[in-house]
Design an enzyme around this catalytic site. Structure first.
Site, short mmCIF file in Angstrom:
data_model
loop_
_atom_site.label_atom_id
_atom_site.label_comp_id
_atom_site.label_asym_id
_atom_site.label_seq_id
_atom_site.Cartn_x
_atom_site.Cartn_y
_atom_site.Cartn_z
N ASN A 176 0.80 -1.21 0.00
CA ASN A 176 0.00 0.00 0.00
C ASN A 176 0.83 1.26 0.00
O ASN A 176 0.30 2.33 0.21
CB ASN A 176 -0.93 0.02 1.20
CG ASN A 176 -2.01 -0.99 1.05
OD1 ASN A 176 -2.83 -0.86 0.16
ND2 ASN A 176 -1.99 -2.03 1.84
N LYS A 228 -2.37 1.54 -3.98
CA LYS A 228 -3.20 0.97 -2.92
C LYS A 228 -3.93 -0.27 -3.42
O LYS A 228 -4.10 -0.47 -4.62
CB LYS A 228 -4.23 2.02 -2.44
CG LYS A 228 -3.60 3.28 -1.86
CD LYS A 228 -2.93 3.03 -0.53
CE LYS A 228 -2.28 4.28 0.04
NZ LYS A 228 -0.93 4.52 -0.46
N ASP A 229 -4.41 -1.06 -2.45
CA ASP A 229 -5.14 -2.29 -2.75
C ASP A 229 -6.28 -2.06 -3.72
O ASP A 229 -6.91 -1.01 -3.72
CB ASP A 229 -5.78 -2.86 -1.47
CG ASP A 229 -4.78 -3.07 -0.37
OD1 ASP A 229 -4.34 -2.06 0.21
OD2 ASP A 229 -4.46 -4.22 -0.08
N LYS A 230 -6.59 -3.08 -4.49
CA LYS A 230 -7.81 -3.03 -5.30
C LYS A 230 -9.02 -3.42 -4.46
O LYS A 230 -9.98 -2.67 -4.35
CB LYS A 230 -7.70 -3.97 -6.51
CG LYS A 230 -8.99 -4.00 -7.30
CD LYS A 230 -8.94 -4.95 -8.47
CE LYS A 230 -10.30 -4.97 -9.18
NZ LYS A 230 -10.33 -5.91 -10.30
#
Length: 632
Positions: free
Chosen positions: A38, A264-266
């Site tokens: 992240n 960042k994360d999906k």
């Protein structure tokens, strides 16, 4: 918006916003690892997998369940994730049952947590000295009815639809005003002049194709205003680069006009700062009317872009549903996380999800075995895949004809499509050039994946051999350089000081027997640890150093009960701005969940912290099995 019904891990859900819809590798100098799920460059993003996967939109029906696709996926054992630092009893739970169960707020370089809490456009500062003339667009040239039609056209994104505006006062000046008004007030729309039956119309339509990425027209920019508009990007279930690509198309910009401190994360709700060069807050704010699962706000102007790695870390709010542990077990686990921490393994997302591990492709690249590289990426593989990808692989296996295999793919931008296109252009005897058509970041992901697997394996051996104390022969950092500890020095050091190297040509290795294991491991893979430079400069690895145990900060937790598995258990920034009520928990609820919060520095995987708490395999394969059992 309400969330959809509960689904298996990695499938989409709809919440939040109104309707829509590569960076260079680190330098070759030895360094402390500074990228992560992240907060790092895109090649180390939590949900973005390192190549070998078709990159299609969520929700496409492949004819197979996600559980079927994961039968041949990796587990933690496959990538060297073996040890724990705590001795508490683990318990089961479901990670990321809903994407809203994983919320990430960036911590900026000033140490402040980034939130979306203001959608207003900042007031312009008055410049010193005589006023600079502004070039304004006359908004009165459009009627209210025309504005409504244009707004509807902008939302539906139907490239066949258009809105025609008749120009009654047919002068070039009037037509120019209409063109400017449409493009300024409705980003993503283009205009043209047409004549029908002797009458002139301005026709508005959706930007499409190469024109959408063309250099934007030059607009007036006040000298006193900072050249970069910084804003907060709130996104749901969308990868950072996907989000930037959407904004780029609406604004008719190239994606490299945007800068950020980390991807960042999906499969999460994430909040981060973005900067864009010479785009006004007004234009950005207007996009909020037509974006889905994205919101932009907290606008301000500054004279500098953002740089990768500038952030101090990320703050996570994580919900683990359907936990089996008692309150005492939970408290023991989280107390250990707060006081001791977790092993800083590279998480499962680093290694892909299919039957062909990405570190195997990386190993073949480092060995200069290009035929093996092509074979691993293109050959048929066990496990369910989308039908078009199966046909593509079968065609390649049968004919070895890149053009014939390429025709089986509806989307040529996936890694397989890019490699096939390269083979078609350069021929099968020039695989290095063909492979070069894959974006640089994706190519480097493969070798980074191999480095990461080696690091995980060696750290597991280090913990197994010496436990949680510093010993003679361990490495610590002095500045950016590594230093080998003497027996006396080791007595005053903590496990949190110890680093282990990722293999490369410019790092040193621990002097104890675990350090010698690097040479044995690479030798077994057909690699020479003393010759990590590659014929292709991009694939030469300098190496890096990474702390082996990380202690999170700001750790807190609570066990909550609830009755409806479809509801969100975290109050998001968007819901707060919409003045939606916070989740209410029923103390007698049917289901139990652990809600935990913690902050991590760059170069760490939140999933590995959660693994330490649960003592549970965090691979998608294992979590999908849990999720399937839970819903069945």
């Amino acid at each position: 918006m309400a969330e959809s019904e509960p689904v298996l891990i990695q499938t989409g859900e709809k919440r939040g916003c109104p309707e829509d819809e590569e960076e260079d590798a680190p330098s070759k100098k030895p360094r402390v690892e500074s990228s992560h799920e992240n907060g790092g460059p895109p090649d180390q993003n939590e949900e973005e997998e390192p190549g070998g996967e078709e990159q299609e939109e969520d929700g496409e029906d492949s004819g197979e369940t996600f559980a079927d696709m994961m039968k041949h996926g990796l587990t933690e054992l496959d990538v060297g994730i073996l040890k724990y630092v705590s001795d508490h009893q683990g318990f089961s739970g479901i990670l990321k049952e809903r994407y809203s169960d994983f919320v990430v707020h960036e911590i900026n370089k000033e140490g402040k947590m980034v939130h979306l809490d203001d959608l207003t456009i900042p007031a312009e500062e008055e410049p010193e000295g005589p006023p600079v003339p502004e070039q304004s667009v006359d908004t009165d040239v459009l009627t209210e009815e025309q504005k409504k039609e244009l707004e509807q056209l902008q939302k539906i994104r139907n490239k066949e639809s258009q809105v025609s505006i008749e120009v009654m006062d047919d002068t070039k000046e009037k037509r120019t005003l209409v063109h400017k008004a449409v493009k300024t007030q409705f980003p993503g729309l283009e205009t043209k002049t047409e004549e029908k039956d002797g009458r002139k119309f301005i026709v508005a339509y959706h930007v499409a194709g190469k024109k959408a990425l063309a250099a934007p027209r030059k607009h007036f920019w006040p000298k006193h205003r900072g050249n970069f508009c910084h804003f907060v990007l709130y996104k749901e279930n969308k990868d950072t680069m996907d989000a930037i690509n959407v904004l780029s198309k609406f604004l008719r910009l190239r994606p490299n006009m945007f800068s950020y401190m980390g991807t960042k994360d999906k499969r999460a709700i994430t909040v981060q700062e973005i900067a864009v060069h010479r785009i006004t807050a007004e234009r950005l704010a207007h996009l909020n009317k037509c974006l889905m699962n994205l919101k932009l706000g907290n606008f301000c102007y500054k004279n500098h872009p953002l740089k990768l790695g500038e952030l101090q870390g990320n703050h996570f709010t994580v919900v683990i549903r359907n936990i089996s542990g008692t309150n005492e077990q939970v408290n023991q686990a989280l107390t250990s996380l707060r006081e001791t921490g977790f092993i800083n393994y590279y998480g499962m997302q680093r290694f892909g999800t299919t039957a062909v591990p990405t570190q195997h492709v990386g190993r073949a690249i480092l060995k200069n075995d290009w035929k093996e590289v092509v074979d691993l990426i293109l050959k048929p593989r066990p496990g369910a895949e989308k039908e078009f990808m199966v046909r593509c692989r079968e065609e390649w296996a049968k004919t070895q004809d890149p053009e014939a295999a390429l025709k089986k793919l509806p989307n040529k931008r996936c890694v397989e499509g890019q490699l096939l296109r390269g083979l078609s252009m350069h021929g099968k005897k020039n695989i290095v050039s063909a492979f070069g058509l894959i974006p640089r970041n994706n190519r480097l992901m493969y070798i980074h994946s191999y480095q990461s697997a080696v690091w995980n394996i060696m750290v597991s051996r280090r913990i197994d051999a010496f436990g949680l104390k510093a010993v003679e022969g361990d490495l610590v950092l002095k500045g950016t350089a590594a230093h080998v500890l003497s027996a006396e020095e080791a007595e005053s050091r903590s496990i949190h000081d110890i680093v282990m190297p990722l293999p490369g040509f410019d790092v040193i290795y621990p002097s104890h027997h675990v350090g010698n294991g690097y040479r044995e491991l690479l030798s077994a893979d057909g690699l020479d640890i003393d010759n990590m430079r590659h014929k292709v400069k991009d694939y030469s690895l300098a190496g890096a150093y990474r702390r082996i145990v990380i202690k999170p900060s700001d750790v807190s937790w609570e066990v909550i009960r609830y009755d409806d598995p479809r509801i969100s258990l975290v109050h998001s920034d968007f819901e707060k701005m919409e003045k939606k009520p916070a989740p209410v928990f029923n103390t007698e609820g049917k289901y139990r969940a652990l809600r935990m919060e913690f902050s991590l520095p760059p170069s760490t995987y939140a999933t590995m912290a959660i693994r330490e708490v649960l003592k549970l395999d965090t691979s998608i394969k294992k979590q999908t099995e849990l999720n399937t059992t839970w819903f069945n």
